[in-house]
Design a protein around this motif. Structure first.
Motif, short mmCIF file in Angstrom:
data_model
loop_
_atom_site.label_atom_id
_atom_site.label_comp_id
_atom_site.label_asym_id
_atom_site.label_seq_id
_atom_site.Cartn_x
_atom_site.Cartn_y
_atom_site.Cartn_z
N ASP A 83 0.84 -1.19 0.00
CA ASP A 83 0.00 0.00 0.00
C ASP A 83 0.88 1.25 0.00
O ASP A 83 1.81 1.37 0.80
N LEU A 84 0.58 2.19 -0.92
CA LEU A 84 1.38 3.42 -0.98
C LEU A 84 1.34 4.19 0.33
O LEU A 84 2.29 4.91 0.66
N LYS A 85 0.27 4.04 1.10
CA LYS A 85 0.19 4.76 2.38
C LYS A 85 1.22 4.25 3.37
O LYS A 85 1.58 4.97 4.31
N THR A 86 1.67 3.02 3.20
CA THR A 86 2.67 2.46 4.11
C THR A 86 4.06 2.44 3.50
O THR A 86 5.01 2.03 4.17
N ASP A 87 4.19 2.89 2.26
CA ASP A 87 5.50 2.91 1.58
C ASP A 87 6.27 4.14 2.04
O ASP A 87 5.81 5.27 1.90
N SER A 88 7.45 3.91 2.60
CA SER A 88 8.24 5.02 3.15
C SER A 88 8.65 6.03 2.08
O SER A 88 8.89 7.19 2.40
N ASP A 89 8.73 5.61 0.82
CA ASP A 89 9.12 6.54 -0.25
C ASP A 89 8.05 7.61 -0.49
O ASP A 89 8.33 8.65 -1.08
N TYR A 90 6.83 7.34 -0.02
CA TYR A 90 5.73 8.28 -0.24
C TYR A 90 5.21 8.86 1.08
O TYR A 90 4.12 9.42 1.12
N SER A 91 5.97 8.72 2.12
CA SER A 91 5.51 9.14 3.45
C SER A 91 5.09 10.61 3.46
O SER A 91 5.85 11.50 3.08
N GLN A 331 16.02 5.21 8.21
CA GLN A 331 14.69 4.92 8.73
C GLN A 331 14.61 3.46 9.18
O GLN A 331 15.11 2.56 8.50
N VAL A 332 14.00 3.26 10.35
CA VAL A 332 13.76 1.90 10.83
C VAL A 332 12.45 1.42 10.20
O VAL A 332 11.37 1.91 10.53
N LYS A 348 16.53 1.28 6.51
CA LYS A 348 16.55 1.77 5.13
C LYS A 348 17.22 3.13 5.07
O LYS A 348 16.97 4.01 5.91
N CYS A 349 18.07 3.31 4.08
CA CYS A 349 18.78 4.57 3.86
C CYS A 349 18.18 5.25 2.63
O CYS A 349 18.02 4.62 1.58
N HIS A 350 17.82 6.51 2.75
CA HIS A 350 17.20 7.19 1.61
C HIS A 350 17.48 8.68 1.68
O HIS A 350 17.81 9.24 2.73
N SER A 351 17.31 9.32 0.54
CA SER A 351 17.48 10.77 0.43
C SER A 351 16.37 11.31 -0.45
O SER A 351 15.99 10.69 -1.45
N SER A 354 17.64 12.23 -4.39
CA SER A 354 17.94 11.32 -5.48
C SER A 354 16.94 10.17 -5.50
O SER A 354 16.45 9.74 -4.45
N PRO A 355 16.63 9.64 -6.65
CA PRO A 355 15.70 8.51 -6.74
C PRO A 355 16.27 7.30 -6.02
O PRO A 355 17.44 6.97 -6.13
N ALA A 356 15.39 6.62 -5.24
CA ALA A 356 15.83 5.43 -4.53
C ALA A 356 16.12 4.31 -5.51
O ALA A 356 15.47 4.15 -6.53
N GLY A 357 17.10 3.52 -5.20
CA GLY A 357 17.43 2.36 -6.02
C GLY A 357 18.41 2.65 -7.14
O GLY A 357 18.86 1.73 -7.80
N ARG A 358 18.73 3.92 -7.38
CA ARG A 358 19.64 4.24 -8.47
C ARG A 358 21.04 4.59 -7.97
O ARG A 358 21.92 4.88 -8.77
N LEU A 359 21.23 4.59 -6.69
CA LEU A 359 22.52 4.95 -6.13
C LEU A 359 23.05 3.82 -5.26
O LEU A 359 22.31 2.94 -4.84
N SER A 360 24.33 3.88 -4.99
CA SER A 360 24.96 2.91 -4.09
C SER A 360 25.11 3.56 -2.72
O SER A 360 25.42 4.75 -2.60
N TYR A 361 24.89 2.74 -1.72
CA TYR A 361 24.93 3.24 -0.35
C TYR A 361 26.07 2.57 0.41
O TYR A 361 26.57 1.51 0.05
#
Length: 711
Positions: A83-91, A331-332, A348-351, A354-361
């Motif tokens: 569910d997009l409501k629970t997806d951290s990328d769309y928080s 984010q936990v 989870k590490c995010h910014s 930049s689009p998630a999944g396209r970078l190396s962490y």
């Protein structure tokens, strides 16, 4: 079969329009799901709405159909969508607006990473009644790409036109800028006059911060054109903001970069104290670059370039480049388990840049790198560990760390013995640098305090008990051990009692009891008033074979290391029989009354039973008065008791004494000391009397009895 497709709209940059409508699900059972569009293009930073319409049978096998769940998703399988409501990328950026047969997905602050295929799924109460629209709606998010082009309309120069690669509404409103100044035009074409030295840009109304690049239709014109309209960078890094400018052969007298939010008049950033030592401006032929180092979140703003000639200024009101400074966030996602010895969780590490999944962490645990280069990291972490992440190549701009809390401990200050009324502080610590939510418990019951310290400004005995605390953060909660608080105080609430509580008779036993509340436990010592040495120790003091000399005041002394207190009781012992006689006329009168009552009763019975009982003497013996108890009180004796004391040889007992007297009478007129074969009968209530003692010598009990009888 009924086929219906509802024409709904998708919003791009604030406008509603339809790209393509087609049914995604259509079956003989009248289950249908139709999206309003299959392709949508939207600008970065704007808002988009994606709509769908669905139908289902109202009843199946007599059961009314109800929709129980609606979900929009881009990830997961059709049978198990995320569910997009629970997806951290769309928080915080997603909203659903669902009716009975339609649902609209609204996404704000669009990012390039939002470019994806969006699907809708609804679930009913019917068996197997779960349906997903596939294929879904493909959303493409890009930088605003409006461009100004010359339309060949037969004129000498042509007409400037605002053009976009994303399909626009049928009747959009526009904003035109000529030489950096707004004009009154609001159509797709610029209708005013212009010269070769003029420059143009356009924007959609309501989105003036997303204008097209400025263009001119000659080799030289008045222009400021920014390389990028929006830039997002990491905190702690550096950024270059560039523009191209032209003054149309005019000599530039001044030029600088400024922030329009810093005041109504443009001020050179090179002279701003906030940027002192961090700003550098690089100028080349008709190009200027603003370089800012050691970026912080406060540097997030719009930056503009301005140049001035002798009679012209350009750039003060025209939108520039918007800079967003953000930090990498850790984010936990979920906590799998929390034990006292470890915590298992998914991170989870995010910014937002930049689009998630396209970078190396890069992941770090206690300062050491971890081989994992994905945006998510699942592992088992020990208490006290510090974890953070960063983008590869930007390790110096890592995320704020998260800590695995240690088991907290509770300490007390001052240590050692605690006295009632003193200041006492309990401290909960977990020995990490992480902020934690603290909770306090007393005897396993929660307390109101949520601070790291639990302060008793004046501690009370009721505060004694077992205390512990819990520390909690995003990686779980841990509980301290118990600490015992014993508040010491001097004896209080002293209580004394006598058992048995009835009148004490010479020769009997009595227990004196003393109790108190004290911490530490107190020692109890018994004393008799007027005597120096203690009579006994302990809570209970037993006196056996009571004698009149035992009468008097007794007190118990209760003592511990914090203080001492005492409580007193009065003990009065009466003799079992008189050893002295008191000639009391009033007493004789009272006794005669009892005797007369007995004679009257006997006479009555003799009248009725004279023929049946000829032996009158025997009847008198059976019905006569058997026992009388007389109590002499202190108040009644008053001062004249001293005379009686002198006569009986019992003087010197003091005013606290109470004298009790008992008179026993046997059948047949025997003396008081004689015993009859038949038991004596007690009078129901004792008689209390005031006496006038005579100055007589010792009189025997037999004499008293004889006097009474002769009366």
């Amino acid at each position: 079969m009924e086929r219906r497709a509802m024409r709904l709209t998708a919003a791009v940059c604030g406008f509603f329009f339809v790209l393509l409508s087609m049914p995604a699900i259509h079956s003989k059972n009248t289950w249908t799901l139709t999206y309003s569009a299959t392709q949508i293009c939207a600008f970065k930073g704007s808002t988009v709405e994606i709509n769908c319409n669905y139908r289902y049978p109202s009843r199946i096998n007599g059961q009314q159909t109800k929709v129980e769940q609606t979900v929009w998703f881009t990830k997961g399988k059709i049978k198990d969508p995320v569910d997009l409501k629970t997806d951290s990328d769309y928080s915080g950026r997603v909203q659903y607006d669902c009716g009975q047969n339609d649902c609209t997905l609204r996404i704000t602050d669009l990012r390039e990473s939002d470019s994806a295929e969006y699907k809708f799924r609804f679930t009913t109460n019917q068996p197997g009644g779960k349906y997903t629209g596939s294929p879904g709606v493909t959303l493409s998010v890009r930088e605003p790409d409006l461009q100004v082009k010359l339309k060949n309309d037969g004129s000498f120069w042509g007409t400037p036109e605002c053009h976009s690669s994303c399909r626009l509404p049928e009747h959009p409103s526009y904003i035109w800028n000529k030489n950096g100044q707004k004009t009154g035009d609001n159509t797709v074409y610029f209708s005013g006059s212009f010269s070769p030295s003029d420059s143009f840009s356009c924007a959609l109304k309501g989105y003036e911060d997303f204008p097209s690049p400025s263009v001119c239709f000659s080799d030289r014109c008045y222009i400021v054109s920014y390389t990028k309209r929006r830039i997002c960078v990491l905190k702690g890094s550096s950024v270059d903001i560039s523009c191209y400018y032209d003054s149309y052969y005019s000599n530039v007298q001044s030029k600088f970069w400024f922030r329009p939010d810093r005041g109504s008049h443009p001020e050179d950033l090179s002279e701003d104290t906030q940027y002192s030592g961090r700003v550098e401006v690089l100028h080349t032929d008709r190009r200027s670059t603003l370089r800012i180092r050691d970026l912080t979140e406060t540097d997030s703003a719009q930056y503009r370039f301005i140049f001035r000639t002798r009679n012209f200024e350009w750039g003060s009101s025209y939108p520039g480049t918007t800079l967003t400074v953000t930090a990498v966030q850790l984010q936990v996602i979920r906590i799998i388990t929390v034990q006292q010895s470890y915590t298992e969780a998914e991170l989870k590490c995010h910014s937002s840049c930049s689009p998630a999944g396209r970078l190396s962490y890069v992941w770090f645990r206690n300062g050491g790198k971890v081989t994992n280069k994905e945006s998510s990291y699942e592992g088992r972490f020990d208490p006290g560990e510090k974890i953070f992440c960063a983008l590869e190549g930007h390790e110096d701009c890592g995320s704020p760390p998260v800590y695995v809390l240690k088991v907290p401990s509770v300490s007390v200050n001052p240590p050692g013995e605690i006295m009632e009324g003193s200041l006492v502080t309990l401290t909960c610590s977990n020995d990490t640098n992480s902020a934690a939510n603290i909770s306090w418990y007393k005897d396993n019951l929660p307390l109101w305090n949520r601070e790291a310290q639990l302060v008793f400004s004046s501690i009370r005995s009721s505060d004694s008990g077992q205390y512990h605390c819990t520390a909690e953060n995003e990686l779980g909660r841990r509980t301290s051990g118990n600490i015992s608080i014993h508040v010491e105080y001097p004896p209080k609430n002293i209580s004394v009692s006598v058992s048995p509580s009835a009148e004490m008779v010479e020769g009997s036993s009595v227990n004196l009891s003393c109790s108190s509340d004290a911490n530490p436990a107190a020692n109890i010592t018994w004393y008799k008033e007027g005597e120096d040495s203690p009579k006994a120790s302990g809570q209970i003091f037993t006196i056996t074979d009571l004698r009149p000399e035992h009468s008097g005041n007794y007190y118990c002394e209760v003592q511990n290391t914090r203080g001492r207190r005492r409580s007193t009781l009065y003990l009065n012992v009466r003799t079992a029989s008189w050893t002295t006689a008191v000639v009391v006329p009033v007493t004789v009168i009272l006794l005669s009354v009892f005797t007369w009552m007995g004679w009257k009763k006997r006479a009555s019975k003799q009248t009725q039973e004279s023929r049946e009982r000829p032996d009158d003497r025997q009847q008198d013996q059976q019905d006569g008065l058997h026992y009388a108890s007389i109590t002499f009180s202190k108040d009644q004796l008053d001062s004249r008791w001293s005379d009686v004391s002198a006569a009986t040889g019992r003087g010197g007992r003091g005013e606290e004494d109470v004298v009790y007297a008992s008179v026993k009478m046997n059948r047949g007129g025997a003396s008081l000391g004689d015993r009859s074969e038949e038991p004596a009968e007690d009078v129901a209530q004792p008689v209390q009397s005031t006496i006038n003692p005579l100055n007589t010598k010792e009189t025997s009990q037999s004499d008293i009895y004889q006097n009474l009888k002769s009366w």
